[in-house]
Design a protein around this motif. Sequence first.
Motif, PDB file in Angstrom:
ATOM      1  N   ARG A  18       0.860  -1.178   0.000  1.00 23.96           N
ATOM      2  CA  ARG A  18       0.000   0.000   0.000  1.00 23.96           C
ATOM      3  C   ARG A  18       0.898   1.230   0.000  1.00 23.96           C
ATOM      4  O   ARG A  18       1.950   1.219   0.656  1.00 23.96           O
ATOM      5  CB  ARG A  18      -0.904  -0.010   1.233  1.00 23.96           C
ATOM      6  N   GLY A  19       0.508   2.249  -0.733  1.00 22.47           N
ATOM      7  CA  GLY A  19       1.399   3.398  -0.881  1.00 22.47           C
ATOM      8  C   GLY A  19       0.672   4.729  -0.814  1.00 22.47           C
ATOM      9  O   GLY A  19      -0.492   4.834  -1.205  1.00 22.47           O
ATOM     10  N   ILE A  20       1.389   5.735  -0.308  1.00 22.92           N
ATOM     11  CA  ILE A  20       0.875   7.099  -0.216  1.00 22.92           C
ATOM     12  C   ILE A  20       1.848   8.033  -0.931  1.00 22.92           C
ATOM     13  O   ILE A  20       3.060   7.949  -0.721  1.00 22.92           O
ATOM     14  CB  ILE A  20       0.740   7.563   1.245  1.00 22.92           C
ATOM     15  N   VAL A  21       1.311   8.910  -1.767  1.00 18.49           N
ATOM     16  CA  VAL A  21       2.088   9.961  -2.419  1.00 18.49           C
ATOM     17  C   VAL A  21       1.463  11.295  -2.040  1.00 18.49           C
ATOM     18  O   VAL A  21       0.236  11.458  -2.114  1.00 18.49           O
ATOM     19  CB  VAL A  21       2.092   9.820  -3.954  1.00 18.49           C
ATOM     20  N   ILE A  22       2.289  12.255  -1.626  1.00 18.89           N
ATOM     21  CA  ILE A  22       1.806  13.607  -1.335  1.00 18.89           C
ATOM     22  C   ILE A  22       2.813  14.600  -1.922  1.00 18.89           C
ATOM     23  O   ILE A  22       4.022  14.400  -1.813  1.00 18.89           O
ATOM     24  CB  ILE A  22       1.660  13.871   0.171  1.00 18.89           C
ATOM     25  N   GLY A  23       2.315  15.663  -2.529  1.00 23.78           N
ATOM     26  CA  GLY A  23       3.211  16.686  -3.074  1.00 23.78           C
ATOM     27  C   GLY A  23       2.440  17.798  -3.740  1.00 23.78           C
ATOM     28  O   GLY A  23       1.268  18.023  -3.447  1.00 23.78           O
ATOM     29  N   LYS A  24       3.119  18.494  -4.653  1.00 23.18           N
ATOM     30  CA  LYS A  24       2.527  19.651  -5.333  1.00 23.18           C
ATOM     31  C   LYS A  24       2.714  19.526  -6.838  1.00 23.18           C
ATOM     32  O   LYS A  24       3.753  19.035  -7.307  1.00 23.18           O
ATOM     33  CB  LYS A  24       3.167  20.950  -4.839  1.00 23.18           C
ATOM     34  N   SER A  25       1.729  19.965  -7.581  1.00 22.63           N
ATOM     35  CA  SER A  25       1.783  19.880  -9.039  1.00 22.63           C
ATOM     36  C   SER A  25       2.877  20.785  -9.597  1.00 22.63           C
ATOM     37  O   SER A  25       3.384  21.685  -8.920  1.00 22.63           O
ATOM     38  CB  SER A  25       0.427  20.269  -9.638  1.00 22.63           C
ATOM     39  N   GLU A  26       3.235  20.535 -10.851  1.00 18.81           N
ATOM     40  CA  GLU A  26       4.351  21.250 -11.495  1.00 18.81           C
ATOM     41  C   GLU A  26       4.204  22.769 -11.473  1.00 18.81           C
ATOM     42  O   GLU A  26       5.164  23.497 -11.220  1.00 18.81           O
ATOM     43  CB  GLU A  26       4.487  20.793 -12.951  1.00 18.81           C
ATOM     44  N   ALA A  34      -2.209  10.757  -3.375  1.00 15.65           N
ATOM     45  CA  ALA A  34      -2.662   9.499  -3.962  1.00 15.65           C
ATOM     46  C   ALA A  34      -2.475   8.385  -2.949  1.00 15.65           C
ATOM     47  O   ALA A  34      -1.567   8.423  -2.110  1.00 15.65           O
ATOM     48  CB  ALA A  34      -1.877   9.188  -5.236  1.00 15.65           C
ATOM     49  N   TYR A  35      -3.347   7.397  -3.032  1.00 12.02           N
ATOM     50  CA  TYR A  35      -3.245   6.214  -2.173  1.00 12.02           C
ATOM     51  C   TYR A  35      -3.650   4.998  -2.988  1.00 12.02           C
ATOM     52  O   TYR A  35      -4.677   5.013  -3.671  1.00 12.02           O
ATOM     53  CB  TYR A  35      -4.148   6.343  -0.950  1.00 12.02           C
ATOM     54  N   PHE A  36      -2.835   3.944  -2.925  1.00 11.19           N
ATOM     55  CA  PHE A  36      -3.186   2.716  -3.633  1.00 11.19           C
ATOM     56  C   PHE A  36      -3.077   1.516  -2.707  1.00 11.19           C
ATOM     57  O   PHE A  36      -2.341   1.532  -1.716  1.00 11.19           O
ATOM     58  CB  PHE A  36      -2.316   2.513  -4.880  1.00 11.19           C
ATOM     59  N   ILE A  37      -3.838   0.480  -3.049  1.00 13.38           N
ATOM     60  CA  ILE A  37      -3.743  -0.790  -2.335  1.00 13.38           C
ATOM     61  C   ILE A  37      -3.481  -1.902  -3.337  1.00 13.38           C
ATOM     62  O   ILE A  37      -3.900  -1.843  -4.496  1.00 13.38           O
ATOM     63  CB  ILE A  37      -5.005  -1.110  -1.514  1.00 13.38           C
ATOM     64  N   MET A  38      -2.754  -2.913  -2.865  1.00 14.92           N
ATOM     65  CA  MET A  38      -2.473  -4.101  -3.655  1.00 14.92           C
ATOM     66  C   MET A  38      -2.832  -5.314  -2.805  1.00 14.92           C
ATOM     67  O   MET A  38      -3.089  -5.198  -1.600  1.00 14.92           O
ATOM     68  CB  MET A  38      -0.999  -4.140  -4.072  1.00 14.92           C
ATOM     69  N   GLY A  39      -2.857  -6.483  -3.403  1.00 22.96           N
ATOM     70  CA  GLY A  39      -3.197  -7.678  -2.649  1.00 22.96           C
ATOM     71  C   GLY A  39      -2.625  -8.935  -3.276  1.00 22.96           C
ATOM     72  O   GLY A  39      -2.502  -9.025  -4.500  1.00 22.96           O
ATOM     73  N   ARG A  40      -2.274  -9.893  -2.408  1.00 25.39           N
ATOM     74  CA  ARG A  40      -1.810 -11.197  -2.888  1.00 25.39           C
ATOM     75  C   ARG A  40      -2.853 -12.286  -2.645  1.00 25.39           C
ATOM     76  O   ARG A  40      -2.931 -13.252  -3.394  1.00 25.39           O
ATOM     77  CB  ARG A  40      -0.496 -11.583  -2.197  1.00 25.39           C
ATOM     78  N   GLU A 167       7.243  18.359  -6.969  1.00 21.34           N
ATOM     79  CA  GLU A 167       7.907  17.370  -6.118  1.00 21.34           C
ATOM     80  C   GLU A 167       6.933  16.790  -5.100  1.00 21.34           C
ATOM     81  O   GLU A 167       5.979  17.452  -4.679  1.00 21.34           O
ATOM     82  CB  GLU A 167       9.090  17.983  -5.374  1.00 21.34           C
ATOM     83  N   GLY A 168       7.198  15.561  -4.706  1.00 24.36           N
ATOM     84  CA  GLY A 168       6.388  14.926  -3.688  1.00 24.36           C
ATOM     85  C   GLY A 168       7.194  13.877  -2.957  1.00 24.36           C
ATOM     86  O   GLY A 168       8.386  13.671  -3.235  1.00 24.36           O
ATOM     87  N   ARG A 169       6.534  13.226  -2.024  1.00 28.22           N
ATOM     88  CA  ARG A 169       7.149  12.137  -1.275  1.00 28.22           C
ATOM     89  C   ARG A 169       6.276  10.898  -1.397  1.00 28.22           C
ATOM     90  O   ARG A 169       5.050  10.977  -1.429  1.00 28.22           O
ATOM     91  CB  ARG A 169       7.313  12.521   0.197  1.00 28.22           C
ATOM     92  N   PHE A 170       6.939   9.751  -1.441  1.00 25.99           N
ATOM     93  CA  PHE A 170       6.279   8.465  -1.647  1.00 25.99           C
ATOM     94  C   PHE A 170       6.722   7.507  -0.558  1.00 25.99           C
ATOM     95  O   PHE A 170       7.918   7.281  -0.366  1.00 25.99           O
ATOM     96  CB  PHE A 170       6.656   7.940  -3.039  1.00 25.99           C
ATOM     97  N   ILE A 171       5.757   6.970   0.176  1.00 23.21           N
ATOM     98  CA  ILE A 171       6.042   5.968   1.197  1.00 23.21           C
ATOM     99  C   ILE A 171       5.131   4.773   0.948  1.00 23.21           C
ATOM    100  O   ILE A 171       3.972   4.940   0.545  1.00 23.21           O
ATOM    101  CB  ILE A 171       5.849   6.547   2.618  1.00 23.21           C
ATOM    102  N   HIS A 172       5.657   3.579   1.150  1.00 26.25           N
ATOM    103  CA  HIS A 172       4.838   2.387   0.942  1.00 26.25           C
ATOM    104  C   HIS A 172       5.166   1.344   2.009  1.00 26.25           C
ATOM    105  O   HIS A 172       6.141   1.496   2.755  1.00 26.25           O
ATOM    106  CB  HIS A 172       5.024   1.830  -0.468  1.00 26.25           C
ATOM    107  N   THR A 173       4.382   0.312   2.085  1.00 27.41           N
ATOM    108  CA  THR A 173       4.511  -0.617   3.216  1.00 27.41           C
ATOM    109  C   THR A 173       5.659  -1.604   3.073  1.00 27.41           C
ATOM    110  O   THR A 173       6.306  -1.948   4.065  1.00 27.41           O
ATOM    111  CB  THR A 173       3.205  -1.393   3.443  1.00 27.41           C
ATOM    112  N   LEU A 190      11.802  10.883  -2.450  1.00 28.63           N
ATOM    113  CA  LEU A 190      11.554  12.097  -3.211  1.00 28.63           C
ATOM    114  C   LEU A 190      11.217  11.709  -4.646  1.00 28.63           C
ATOM    115  O   LEU A 190      12.009  11.030  -5.316  1.00 28.63           O
ATOM    116  CB  LEU A 190      12.784  12.997  -3.185  1.00 28.63           C
ATOM    117  N   VAL A 191      10.046  12.118  -5.118  1.00 27.46           N
ATOM    118  CA  VAL A 191       9.612  11.756  -6.472  1.00 27.46           C
ATOM    119  C   VAL A 191       9.093  12.985  -7.201  1.00 27.46           C
ATOM    120  O   VAL A 191       8.660  13.969  -6.578  1.00 27.46           O
ATOM    121  CB  VAL A 191       8.510  10.670  -6.443  1.00 27.46           C
ATOM    122  N   GLY A 192       9.129  12.923  -8.519  1.00 25.87           N
ATOM    123  CA  GLY A 192       8.575  13.996  -9.330  1.00 25.87           C
ATOM    124  C   GLY A 192       7.074  13.823  -9.496  1.00 25.87           C
ATOM    125  O   GLY A 192       6.566  12.699  -9.510  1.00 25.87           O
TER     126      GLY A 192
END
Length: 237
Positions: A18-26, A34-40, A167-173, A190-192
């Motif tokens: 699962r991941g969270i992205v937070i930042g500012k547009s160009e 943004a937030y996403f979930i995945m599953g196995r 720029e934004g930041r991305f963290i995931h589990t 740090l992500v674009g």
Amino acid sequence: MIKLDLAKELSTNDYPGRGIVIGKSEEGKYAVTAYFIMGRSVNSRNRVFIEEGKGIRTEAFDPSKLTDPHLIIYAPVRVLGNKLIVTNGDQTDTIYELMDKQFTFEQALRTREFEDDAPNYTPRISGILRFEEDGFNYAMSILKSANGNPDSCQRYTFSYNNPLNGEGRFIHTYMGDGNPLPSFEGEPKLVGISGTIDEFTDMLWTNLNEDNKVSLFVRYVNLEDGTEETRIVNKNK
């Protein structure tokens, strides 16, 4: 810190979890999250995002296949006044309820720890955006076990004032797939951030692993007038 290509970060990791992205547009007009979930497992994959008020919640796509709602049914996104809360579990409610009682983001999360899903002990990742008259700021948190040892909970909070355009930041589990699943390491990446909400949504969804992706939420908040646009993508339709 090197700014990473978010598309590449996703496409080269079969299971970030699962991941969270937070930042500012160009152009600096929008706060982006943004937030996403995945599953196995069948249980994890049997989910969709649905809107609930100003936020979202997870719901079983096929209720007859739901075997255990624990840890998979929750409200990932809630709005409290000028604050947008996004997390990978029911700590969304903890943050919402305690901040409504004047606790801080960090104080609220001190009442929680990683998930009780041995042997993975999935980290709890959380983000909060605060909107003020002169813009916005945000923070991210991760609560994790001590390298797989549940006897110790390690808590990290990262704050970002006056976010820079594009720029934004991305963290995931998880660092990737495995048994047990290896917890995320280090500070948020740090992500674009680029493109319209539809272009950004498409980039994220396209680069998530086809077999494991489940649902995606993206929101752009206009920093000039507070209006917002939201996109939700569900694999189950």
